[in-house]
Structure formats: C-alpha cells, structure tokens
Enzyme design. Structure first.
Site, short mmCIF file in Angstrom:
data_model
loop_
_atom_site.label_atom_id
_atom_site.label_comp_id
_atom_site.label_asym_id
_atom_site.label_seq_id
_atom_site.Cartn_x
_atom_site.Cartn_y
_atom_site.Cartn_z
N LYS A 137 36.47 -72.29 6.67
CA LYS A 137 36.67 -72.86 8.00
C LYS A 137 35.77 -74.05 8.32
O LYS A 137 35.65 -74.45 9.47
CB LYS A 137 36.53 -71.79 9.11
CG LYS A 137 37.46 -70.62 9.01
CD LYS A 137 38.87 -70.96 8.60
CE LYS A 137 39.68 -71.60 9.68
NZ LYS A 137 41.03 -71.98 9.14
N SER B 169 35.72 -70.10 14.54
CA SER B 169 36.95 -70.48 13.87
C SER B 169 37.41 -69.37 12.91
O SER B 169 38.60 -69.03 12.84
CB SER B 169 36.62 -71.77 13.11
OG SER B 169 37.67 -72.29 12.48
#
Ligand code: PPS
Length: 345
Positions: free
Chosen positions: A71, A160
C-alpha cells in the site's frame, strides 16, 4: 498470445536511446509487447515470433528490482514506469501463503522480454514479507542490479491497508468479528469464517470493526503484533537491504510526493536508471485525489483501478499516539537513508 504486427519494422527505433540521462525520447519505439485497453502493464501480449527476432527480444537480466511495502504505491509505480517507452516491467508472484519463494523457474518466467534498447524492471514487492531473503535474491540478479523502494507514511499505509483488508475480506455488515488468536486473524471472507487459505493470506492481521480498535490492543497501546502496524517498521527492512547492498544501488522514493507529483518522482527514477526523460506534468490528468497518466500510444494508460479507496476518519487521539509511536522509527530511518522524505517529521 501473439498479435498480428507483421507490418511493423524496427526502423522507428533508430537513434532513440543512445547515451543516457539527458536524452529525451522521440517517436514511441517498437517493443516486444502490444498493449490493449485494460489494467496497466497487465493488458499486454507478446508480438509474434518473427517480430521478436527482428527486434532482438530476449529475457535480459532486469536492470532493477522494485521493492516496496504493501500500500505504499509499489504497484502503481511499476504500472506507471511501464508506460515509459524504454522500460518494461513485470511482477514476481507472491505465493498464496502470502510469502515470496525465490525459484529459478519463477524468476525466469517473471523476467519481461526486452529489446536491446529497453530495460526490464522486476516488481518484487512480496520481498517485504521475507526481508531475510534479500541475500537469496542476490543469487538471482547481477552485481549491478539496482533497487527501488517506495515508502509512504506508515500511518497512512496502515489506514490504506486496513481498508484494503476489509474490502478483500468482504466483511458482512453488522456481523461481529470472530477472533482466532492462534491464527492471528480476525474476520470473515465473503460471508464465511476465514478458511485456511485466507488465514494464510491475512496472517498477522487483526482487523476489527474500526481502524482505532484494530491498531490498539486491549490495554489501549499500539498493537505491535498486528501486521497493520509492523509492516510500517521500514527501518528494519531498509537495514536488511543496506546490510547486503551498497547505498548507491538503492533509490528510496517518497510515496507522498508520488501522490502529489508523480512525474517528479518518476523523473528521479529515470535519472537513477539512466533512461531518457519521458515523464512530465503534461502526461497526467488529475481525477479526484490522483493524477492519472494519459499516454496516447498506450491504450492501457489511465486511472488505476482499485486504488484510492475512501478511508475512515481516524480519531485524533489515536492518530496522535500513532504519530508518537512512529516518530522515533521514522527518525532512525531518515538517518540511515540520509534523506528526508516529506512524511518523516
Ligand atoms: N496516481 C495514483 N493513483 C492511485 N493511487 C496512487 C497514485 N499515486 C500513489 N498512489 C497510492 O498508491 C496506493 C496503493 O498502493 P499500491 O497498491 O500501488 O501499492 S502496493 O503494490 O500494495 O505496494 C494508494 O493507496 P489507496 O489510496 O489506499 O489505494 C495511493 O495512496
């Protein structure tokens, strides 16, 4: 699958990639793949064999390996770099137990075809799960292979990743989250309790209904045993790389700057890899939070699918604890890298 490209010739390549850094690219050159509309770098097929021969397409040792942490933008970076006329990327697979296993066959298969003008890059983001395998990796690559690593604020990364795991697990609304301390995974996948394969994939995560509950343990402390947190220990990972590879061969990129001005980060990579300059502001169009590459010669360019999901708003006190927790780690990293990435304060 080959495409009918027999009307192509190699003549349009002449004189484009001769002497490195300060060159700018001219006509988009012929390469070993044709691209169609679809997911960046994945919607391609090899050109037919006769053209491969004509263009001298071969599996050449990759010029660089792209490492990263989940991420932080690694896949996005790989996809964007693949749009460069002289760069071909591919992704080394992560096994379904969520680890990376380095094997000759898989390595050979992952290497992209390149012409003698192009360079190949291998995205090995899965190495983050096996930092101890960096020395093993060295047996597969040459002594001058470069390394690229993109890192984002570990708190942003955790948020995220939290959202990513929730989406992948497809948690049913209103269901309590099950706990399985032995497996160290909490949750459901597609409305079923997590089965053994998924357990492996999400091993190390503890994902509760809120981000705050996920990152704090029952004592209200940061849960360092949760993968959401410990994947942000970049310092250890970077040290394991620097232990084996000289710093000049490693480029560490700012994942935040990559969101704000992707072209400037891509230019850094061009210079590090010594390829002609291609990326510029004018090749991007802003849509929502992100810049999307628009390259007319590449039907697969455009906004990246499955990225930029809406994130939960995080409680300010929890954010403050996370900041104090990560600050000393970020400082260690800043000192070892010798560069101040925008999120390192
Ligand atoms: N141009 C552009 N478009 C979309 N997304 C962008 C872009 N630049 C950077 N990012 C950041 O990349 C984050 C996703 O990381 P990746 O999936 O590419 O990385 S990884 O392979 O898991 O490392 C993604 O995180 P999410 O917003 O959570 O999806 C973004 O922060």
């Amino acid at each position: 699958m080959s495409q009918n490209t027999s009307n192509r010739s190699s003549s349009s390549r002449e004189g484009h990639f001769s002497s490195g850094k300060n060159n700018t690219y001219g006509t988009f050159p012929e390469g070993c793949y044709v691209y169609s509309k679809g997911r960046l770098a994945l919607s391609r097929s090899e050109v037919e064999e006769s053209l491969q021969k004509l263009l001298n397409c071969e599996k050449r040792p990759p010029k660089a390996v792209i490492l990263g942490v989940k991420k932080c933008g690694t896949e996005t970076l790989t996809g964007l770099l693949d749009l460069h006329p002289y760069i071909v990327t591919s992704i080394y697979p992560v096994s379904n137990n969520g680890c990376i296993s380095l094997e000759n066959v898989a390595f050979e298969r992952s290497i992209p075809l390149t012409t003698s003008d192009e360079i190949g890059l291998l995205d090995m983001v899965g190495m983050q799960y096996s930092p101890h395998k960096v020395s093993e990796l060295l047996e597969f690559i040459s002594n001058d292979t470069k390394f690229i690593l993109i890192l984002k604020d570990p708190i942003e990364r955790a948020i995220s990743d939290y959202k990513h795991v929730l989406v992948k697990m497809n948690l049913p609304k209103g269901k309590d989250i099950t706990t399985s301390r032995e497996e160290h995974v909490w949750g459901y996948h597609r409305n079923k309790e997590i089965g053994p394969e998924i357990v492996k994939y999400f091993k190390g995560y503890r994902v509760a209904k809120s981000f705050e509950k996920s990152v704090l343990n029952s004592l209200g402390q940061i849960d360092v045993s949760n993968k959401l947190i410990y994947l942000g220990f970049y310092y250890d990972y970077v040290q394991s790389i620097f232990y084996q590879i000289s710093k000049e061969r490693v480029l560490i990129l700012d994942g935040q700057a990559f969101i704000e001005k992707p072209w400037s980060v891509l230019k850094q990579v061009e210079s590090f890899l010594d390829v002609p300059s291609f990326f510029a502001r004018k090749k991007f169009q802003k849509e929502g939070k992100f810049f999307c590459p628009i390259i007319k010669e590449r039907p697969d360019s455009g906004c990246l699918k499955g990225k930029g999901r809406n994130k939960p708003r995080v409680n300010k006190l929890v954010l403050k604890s996370l900041k104090s927790f990560f600050r000393p780690l970020n400082e260690l990293l800043r000192d070892s890298v010798g560069a101040n990435l925008s999120w390192m304060q």
